[in-house]
Design a protein around this motif. Structure first.
Motif, short mmCIF file in Angstrom:
data_model
loop_
_atom_site.label_atom_id
_atom_site.label_comp_id
_atom_site.label_asym_id
_atom_site.label_seq_id
_atom_site.Cartn_x
_atom_site.Cartn_y
_atom_site.Cartn_z
N VAL A 175 -5.96 23.07 83.19
CA VAL A 175 -7.10 23.78 83.77
C VAL A 175 -6.69 25.21 84.11
O VAL A 175 -5.63 25.43 84.72
N VAL A 176 -7.53 26.17 83.74
CA VAL A 176 -7.35 27.55 84.15
C VAL A 176 -8.30 27.84 85.30
O VAL A 176 -9.49 27.53 85.23
N LEU A 177 -7.76 28.43 86.36
CA LEU A 177 -8.56 28.82 87.52
C LEU A 177 -8.58 30.35 87.58
O LEU A 177 -7.68 30.96 88.16
N PRO A 178 -9.58 30.97 86.96
CA PRO A 178 -9.58 32.43 86.91
C PRO A 178 -10.02 33.06 88.23
O PRO A 178 -10.77 32.46 89.00
N GLY A 179 -9.53 34.25 88.45
CA GLY A 179 -10.01 35.04 89.58
C GLY A 179 -11.30 35.74 89.19
O GLY A 179 -12.00 35.33 88.28
N PHE A 180 -11.58 36.82 89.87
CA PHE A 180 -12.82 37.56 89.62
C PHE A 180 -12.65 38.46 88.40
O PHE A 180 -11.75 39.31 88.36
N THR A 181 -13.50 38.27 87.40
CA THR A 181 -13.47 39.14 86.23
C THR A 181 -14.44 40.31 86.38
O THR A 181 -14.44 41.22 85.55
N ARG A 182 -15.26 40.24 87.43
CA ARG A 182 -16.16 41.34 87.79
C ARG A 182 -16.63 41.11 89.22
O ARG A 182 -16.50 40.01 89.75
N ASN A 183 -17.13 42.14 89.87
CA ASN A 183 -17.66 42.04 91.23
C ASN A 183 -16.74 41.26 92.16
O ASN A 183 -17.10 40.21 92.70
N PRO A 184 -15.52 41.75 92.39
CA PRO A 184 -14.55 40.99 93.19
C PRO A 184 -14.96 40.89 94.65
O PRO A 184 -15.65 41.76 95.19
N ALA A 185 -14.53 39.81 95.28
CA ALA A 185 -14.69 39.67 96.73
C ALA A 185 -13.79 40.69 97.41
O ALA A 185 -12.88 41.27 96.81
N ALA A 188 -9.90 41.32 96.74
CA ALA A 188 -9.48 40.71 95.48
C ALA A 188 -9.42 41.75 94.37
O ALA A 188 -10.17 42.73 94.38
N GLN A 189 -8.54 41.52 93.43
CA GLN A 189 -8.44 42.38 92.26
C GLN A 189 -9.26 41.79 91.12
O GLN A 189 -9.40 40.58 91.00
N VAL A 190 -9.78 42.67 90.28
CA VAL A 190 -10.42 42.21 89.06
C VAL A 190 -9.34 41.79 88.06
O VAL A 190 -8.35 42.49 87.87
N VAL A 191 -9.52 40.62 87.46
CA VAL A 191 -8.62 40.13 86.41
C VAL A 191 -9.39 40.22 85.10
O VAL A 191 -10.50 39.69 84.99
N SER A 192 -8.82 40.86 84.11
CA SER A 192 -9.55 41.05 82.86
C SER A 192 -9.75 39.72 82.14
O SER A 192 -8.92 38.81 82.22
N GLU A 193 -10.87 39.60 81.44
CA GLU A 193 -11.15 38.40 80.66
C GLU A 193 -10.08 38.17 79.61
O GLU A 193 -9.73 37.02 79.31
N GLN A 194 -9.54 39.25 79.06
CA GLN A 194 -8.49 39.12 78.05
C GLN A 194 -7.24 38.47 78.63
O GLN A 194 -6.63 37.60 77.98
N ILE A 195 -6.86 38.85 79.83
CA ILE A 195 -5.68 38.26 80.47
C ILE A 195 -5.89 36.78 80.72
O ILE A 195 -5.01 35.95 80.46
N VAL A 196 -7.07 36.41 81.21
CA VAL A 196 -7.36 34.99 81.46
C VAL A 196 -7.29 34.20 80.16
O VAL A 196 -6.71 33.11 80.10
#
Length: 223
Positions: A175-185, A188-196
């Motif tokens: 299971v992958v648990l991604p962080g925020f890819t947009r509109n972070p809390a 929090a940092q934005v994590v790019s969709e490519q990295i996930v």
């Protein structure tokens, strides 16, 4: 060079946009034959993937589609990137929203996993990646995402059950648990969709990682 995904048949549910689209392209670059699902066909594909139209409702009628069933039977690599999100307090969450989230975010990935396991077992090889939600690695209180986070937390049970029961048949499920890819809390940092997507691919390439919850959120830890 050993290329474990070369000529494998991959299915990316929710692969027409976002993380799913990025992951589908990476799978294709590894030599897999990739099919993506979605409601509507995206623009002209240049990433080597094919499209299967799939409308998902609360009764999961899509799982009775004979053509989709045939696709599942051929699937060596299953990636379930789809899952609706609702954010609101418990006292305003409707019964319809509870049903939709429990079906789409938990019952759907579970049903897809159940559908692909028999043929993967016969072939002695299979790779599965599911997607949880941000910070759904354990049971915790949620002020505005209880219905969504509850369903996504349950995805870990699916993965760990597959690992425990089907590892001897050459099958992994993580299971992958991604962080925020947009509109972070806040904080929090934005994590790019490519990295996930790249981290999800890492799980698919490694036969020794099984039943793992991989958090990709740049270490976000709200107080």
């Amino acid at each position: 060079m050993h290329q474990p995904l070369l000529h494998r048949t991959a299915l990316v549910v929710g692969g027409t946009a976002g993380i799913g689209k990025k992951l589908a392209a990476l799978l294709a670059s590894c030599g897999a034959s990739v099919t993506v699902t979605g409601r509507t066909k995206p623009g002209t594909s240049t990433d080597g993937t094919s499209f299967f139209p799939l409308e998902i409702d609360d009764s999961l009628q899509c799982l009775k589609n004979s053509k989709f069933i045939q696709l599942l039977l051929k699937t060596d690599v299953l990636c379930v990137c789809y899952g609706p999100f609702v954010q609101k307090p418990l006292h305003t969450t409707t019964s319809a929203e509870w049903l939709t989230l429990s079906v789409h975010d938990y019952a759907l990935p579970g049903s897809l996993v159940s559908a692909v396991l028999p043929e993967m077992t016969k072939r002695g090889w299979g790779r599965i990646v599911l997607f949880g939600g941000t910070r759904t690695e354990s049971i915790r209180a949620c002020k505005t995402t209880a219905a969504y986070s509850g369903a996504k937390t349950g995805v870990a049970v699916i993965a760990k059950s597959v690992a425990a029961c089907y590892a001897p048949h050459g099958i992994t499920c993580n299971v992958v648990l991604p962080g925020f890819t947009r509109n972070p809390a806040e904080g929090a940092q934005v994590v790019s969709e490519q990295i996930v997507a790249q981290e999800a691919l890492h799980l698919l390439l490694n036969p020794h990682i099984n039943g793992t919850l991989l958090t990709v959120d740049s270490g976000w830890n709200p107080s």
